[in-house]
Write a protein that holds these residues in place. Structure first.
Motif, PDB file in Angstrom:
ATOM      1  N   THR A   1     -10.397  44.582  40.153  1.00 17.13           N
ATOM      2  CA  THR A   1      -8.946  44.643  40.002  1.00 17.13           C
ATOM      3  C   THR A   1      -8.407  43.223  40.028  1.00 17.13           C
ATOM      4  OG1 THR A   1      -8.858  46.795  41.089  1.00 17.13           O
ATOM      5  CG2 THR A   1      -6.793  45.548  40.960  1.00 17.13           C
ATOM      6  N   LEU A   2      -7.800  42.810  38.921  1.00 17.85           N
ATOM      7  CA  LEU A   2      -7.257  41.465  38.781  1.00 17.85           C
ATOM      8  C   LEU A   2      -5.742  41.540  38.797  1.00 17.85           C
ATOM      9  CD1 LEU A   2      -9.577  40.453  35.822  1.00 17.85           C
ATOM     10  CD2 LEU A   2      -9.892  39.853  38.244  1.00 17.85           C
ATOM     11  N   GLN A   3      -5.119  40.816  39.694  1.00 13.77           N
ATOM     12  CA  GLN A   3      -3.658  40.758  39.770  1.00 13.77           C
ATOM     13  C   GLN A   3      -3.192  39.663  38.812  1.00 13.77           C
ATOM     14  OE1 GLN A   3      -2.038  42.861  41.962  1.00 13.77           O
ATOM     15  NE2 GLN A   3      -0.082  42.238  41.203  1.00 13.77           N
ATOM     16  N   LYS A   4      -2.454  40.030  37.776  1.00 17.67           N
ATOM     17  CA  LYS A   4      -1.959  39.049  36.808  1.00 17.67           C
ATOM     18  C   LYS A   4      -1.001  38.073  37.497  1.00 17.67           C
ATOM     19  CE  LYS A   4      -1.817  42.280  32.887  1.00 17.67           C
ATOM     20  NZ  LYS A   4      -0.907  42.926  31.919  1.00 17.67           N
ATOM     21  N   ARG A   5      -1.158  36.795  37.218  1.00 17.95           N
ATOM     22  CA  ARG A   5      -0.192  35.828  37.729  1.00 17.95           C
ATOM     23  C   ARG A   5       1.124  35.965  36.952  1.00 17.95           C
ATOM     24  NH1 ARG A   5      -1.998  29.869  37.793  1.00 17.95           N
ATOM     25  NH2 ARG A   5      -3.549  30.722  39.203  1.00 17.95           N
ATOM     26  N   ASP A   6       1.009  36.285  35.662  1.00 13.01           N
ATOM     27  CA  ASP A   6       2.182  36.462  34.807  1.00 13.01           C
ATOM     28  C   ASP A   6       2.414  37.952  34.584  1.00 13.01           C
ATOM     29  OD1 ASP A   6       2.389  33.648  34.523  1.00 13.01           O
ATOM     30  OD2 ASP A   6       0.924  33.689  32.900  1.00 13.01           O
ATOM     31  N   LYS A   7       3.135  38.568  35.504  1.00  9.45           N
ATOM     32  CA  LYS A   7       3.417  40.001  35.415  1.00  9.45           C
ATOM     33  C   LYS A   7       4.045  40.326  34.065  1.00  9.45           C
ATOM     34  CE  LYS A   7       6.089  43.659  37.643  1.00  9.45           C
ATOM     35  NZ  LYS A   7       6.990  43.996  38.752  1.00  9.45           N
TER      36      LYS A   7
ATOM     37  N   LYS B   1     -26.194  45.965  47.675  1.00  6.56           N
ATOM     38  CA  LYS B   1     -25.982  44.700  48.385  1.00  6.56           C
ATOM     39  C   LYS B   1     -26.414  43.486  47.559  1.00  6.56           C
ATOM     40  CE  LYS B   1     -30.354  44.963  50.868  1.00  6.56           C
ATOM     41  NZ  LYS B   1     -30.985  45.117  52.151  1.00  6.56           N
ATOM     42  N   LEU B   2     -27.106  43.699  46.454  1.00  5.36           N
ATOM     43  CA  LEU B   2     -27.537  42.588  45.608  1.00  5.36           C
ATOM     44  C   LEU B   2     -26.490  42.182  44.563  1.00  5.36           C
ATOM     45  CD1 LEU B   2     -31.319  43.401  44.987  1.00  5.36           C
ATOM     46  CD2 LEU B   2     -30.300  41.805  46.629  1.00  5.36           C
ATOM     47  N   PHE B   3     -25.496  43.025  44.345  1.00  7.44           N
ATOM     48  CA  PHE B   3     -24.464  42.700  43.353  1.00  7.44           C
ATOM     49  C   PHE B   3     -23.452  41.730  43.946  1.00  7.44           C
ATOM     50  CE2 PHE B   3     -26.002  46.847  41.964  1.00  7.44           C
ATOM     51  CZ  PHE B   3     -26.240  46.595  40.623  1.00  7.44           C
ATOM     52  N   TYR B   4     -22.912  40.874  43.097  1.00  5.12           N
ATOM     53  CA  TYR B   4     -21.859  39.962  43.556  1.00  5.12           C
ATOM     54  C   TYR B   4     -20.812  39.805  42.455  1.00  5.12           C
ATOM     55  CZ  TYR B   4     -23.732  36.210  40.607  1.00  5.12           C
ATOM     56  OH  TYR B   4     -24.140  35.466  39.532  1.00  5.12           O
ATOM     57  N   CYS B   5     -19.646  39.364  42.871  1.00  4.15           N
ATOM     58  CA  CYS B   5     -18.547  39.094  41.943  1.00  4.15           C
ATOM     59  C   CYS B   5     -17.729  37.947  42.539  1.00  4.15           C
ATOM     60  CB  CYS B   5     -17.668  40.336  41.765  1.00  4.15           C
ATOM     61  SG  CYS B   5     -16.252  40.080  40.683  1.00  4.15           S
ATOM     62  N   ARG B   6     -17.555  36.880  41.769  1.00  5.11           N
ATOM     63  CA  ARG B   6     -16.717  35.748  42.175  1.00  5.11           C
ATOM     64  C   ARG B   6     -15.515  35.691  41.243  1.00  5.11           C
ATOM     65  NH1 ARG B   6     -21.439  33.787  43.951  1.00  5.11           N
ATOM     66  NH2 ARG B   6     -22.377  32.522  42.343  1.00  5.11           N
ATOM     67  N   ILE B   7     -14.342  35.762  41.841  1.00  4.94           N
ATOM     68  CA  ILE B   7     -13.093  35.741  41.076  1.00  4.94           C
ATOM     69  C   ILE B   7     -12.355  34.448  41.403  1.00  4.94           C
ATOM     70  CG2 ILE B   7     -10.890  36.897  40.646  1.00  4.94           C
ATOM     71  CD1 ILE B   7     -12.241  39.509  41.697  1.00  4.94           C
TER      72      ILE B   7
ATOM     73  N   THR C   1      -5.742  35.097  42.969  1.00  2.13           N
ATOM     74  CA  THR C   1      -7.024  35.360  43.634  1.00  2.13           C
ATOM     75  C   THR C   1      -6.858  36.044  44.978  1.00  2.13           C
ATOM     76  OG1 THR C   1      -7.008  33.125  44.542  1.00  2.13           O
ATOM     77  CG2 THR C   1      -8.217  33.468  42.483  1.00  2.13           C
ATOM     78  N   ASP C   2      -5.730  35.811  45.655  1.00  2.49           N
ATOM     79  CA  ASP C   2      -5.546  36.415  46.981  1.00  2.49           C
ATOM     80  C   ASP C   2      -5.284  37.911  46.923  1.00  2.49           C
ATOM     81  OD1 ASP C   2      -3.043  36.022  45.853  1.00  2.49           O
ATOM     82  OD2 ASP C   2      -2.080  35.502  47.743  1.00  2.49           O
ATOM     83  N   SER C   3      -4.929  38.445  45.757  1.00  2.00           N
ATOM     84  CA  SER C   3      -4.707  39.889  45.647  1.00  2.00           C
ATOM     85  C   SER C   3      -5.582  40.527  44.566  1.00  2.00           C
ATOM     86  CB  SER C   3      -3.225  40.193  45.419  1.00  2.00           C
ATOM     87  OG  SER C   3      -2.692  39.394  44.409  1.00  2.00           O
ATOM     88  N   SER C   4      -6.594  39.803  44.103  1.00  2.00           N
ATOM     89  CA  SER C   4      -7.598  40.366  43.195  1.00  2.00           C
ATOM     90  C   SER C   4      -8.841  40.675  44.028  1.00  2.00           C
ATOM     91  CB  SER C   4      -7.933  39.363  42.088  1.00  2.00           C
ATOM     92  OG  SER C   4      -6.809  39.100  41.285  1.00  2.00           O
ATOM     93  N   PHE C   5      -9.536  41.760  43.669  1.00  2.00           N
ATOM     94  CA  PHE C   5     -10.682  42.172  44.472  1.00  2.00           C
ATOM     95  C   PHE C   5     -11.625  43.025  43.644  1.00  2.00           C
ATOM     96  CE2 PHE C   5      -7.321  45.250  44.868  1.00  2.00           C
ATOM     97  CZ  PHE C   5      -7.954  46.476  44.760  1.00  2.00           C
ATOM     98  N   TRP C   6     -12.777  43.354  44.216  1.00  2.00           N
ATOM     99  CA  TRP C   6     -13.745  44.216  43.548  1.00  2.00           C
ATOM    100  C   TRP C   6     -14.342  45.185  44.547  1.00  2.00           C
ATOM    101  CZ3 TRP C   6     -19.120  43.593  44.652  1.00  2.00           C
ATOM    102  CH2 TRP C   6     -19.428  42.482  45.439  1.00  2.00           C
ATOM    103  N   THR C   7     -14.749  46.340  44.033  1.00  2.00           N
ATOM    104  CA  THR C   7     -15.378  47.375  44.847  1.00  2.00           C
ATOM    105  C   THR C   7     -16.609  47.913  44.113  1.00  2.00           C
ATOM    106  OG1 THR C   7     -13.990  49.135  43.897  1.00  2.00           O
ATOM    107  CG2 THR C   7     -13.193  48.080  45.917  1.00  2.00           C
ATOM    108  N   LEU C   8     -17.511  48.494  44.876  1.00  6.31           N
ATOM    109  CA  LEU C   8     -18.720  49.097  44.313  1.00  6.31           C
ATOM    110  C   LEU C   8     -18.784  50.561  44.685  1.00  6.31           C
ATOM    111  CD1 LEU C   8     -21.559  46.537  45.102  1.00  6.31           C
ATOM    112  CD2 LEU C   8     -20.587  47.057  42.883  1.00  6.31           C
TER     113      LEU C   8
END
Length: 157
Positions: free
Chosen positions: A89-95, A43-49, A75-82
């Motif tokens: 997981t970063l969703q490229k804007r330029d596929k 719970k102490l880890f964080y990630c800001r994308i 940013t709306d489809s990028s996320f992180w998990t622990l």
């Protein structure tokens, strides 16, 4: 067939002899894998994308990563998990754009490895556009074209 064109192995970003993170990419995503220090509550880890920046750390400490991305992300489809690792997981804007590293100026792939990534992404594009064919054994002779712009560019859905 598509799984044959998935990343075979991840790339490692090493700084001062220590692994900072592993990463891989597909046509649409860049994945970062960060090994978590033991004995720190999750719970102490964080990630800001943000669209061009990432910050990762442990609350109350200076950030572990605080860098700009090589390219913009959705940013709306990028996320992180622990789990035992932090998976970003970063969703490229330029596929289809080939990234030589997730973060600008750090851990860049050498030109040969970048060319191999570009070839693999081009084959992924061919596979996506022609699902009835198997491109897993296809090879390019000479320079590989940019998978994002070749023959009119990537078709959007």
């Amino acid at each position: 067939m598509a799984e044959k064109l998935a990343p075979e192995k991840s790339h490692s970003f090493i700084h001062n002899g220590q692994k900072v993170f592993d990463w891989d990419q597909t046509l649409e995503e860049v994945n970062m894998y960060i090994t978590l220090p033991p004995d720190v509550p999750k719970k102490l880890f964080y990630c800001r994308i943000d669209s061009k920046h990432v910050e990762v750390g442990i609350k109350g400490n200076p950030p572990y990563l605080n860098h700009d991305f090589t390219g913009p992300v959705k940013t709306d489809s990028s996320f992180w998990t622990l789990d035992d690792i932090m998976h970003i997981t970063l969703q490229k804007r330029d596929k289809g754009k080939t990234w030589s590293s997730p973060i600008t100026g750090q851990g860049q792939l050498d030109p040969y490895a970048t060319d191999l990534e570009q070839k693999r992404l081009m084959l992924q594009r061919f596979q996506e556009e022609n699902p009835g064919f198997d491109f897993s054994q296809a090879q390019f002779s000479g320079d590989c074209p940019d998978p994002r712009t070749f023959m009119g560019g990537i078709r959007s859905d």
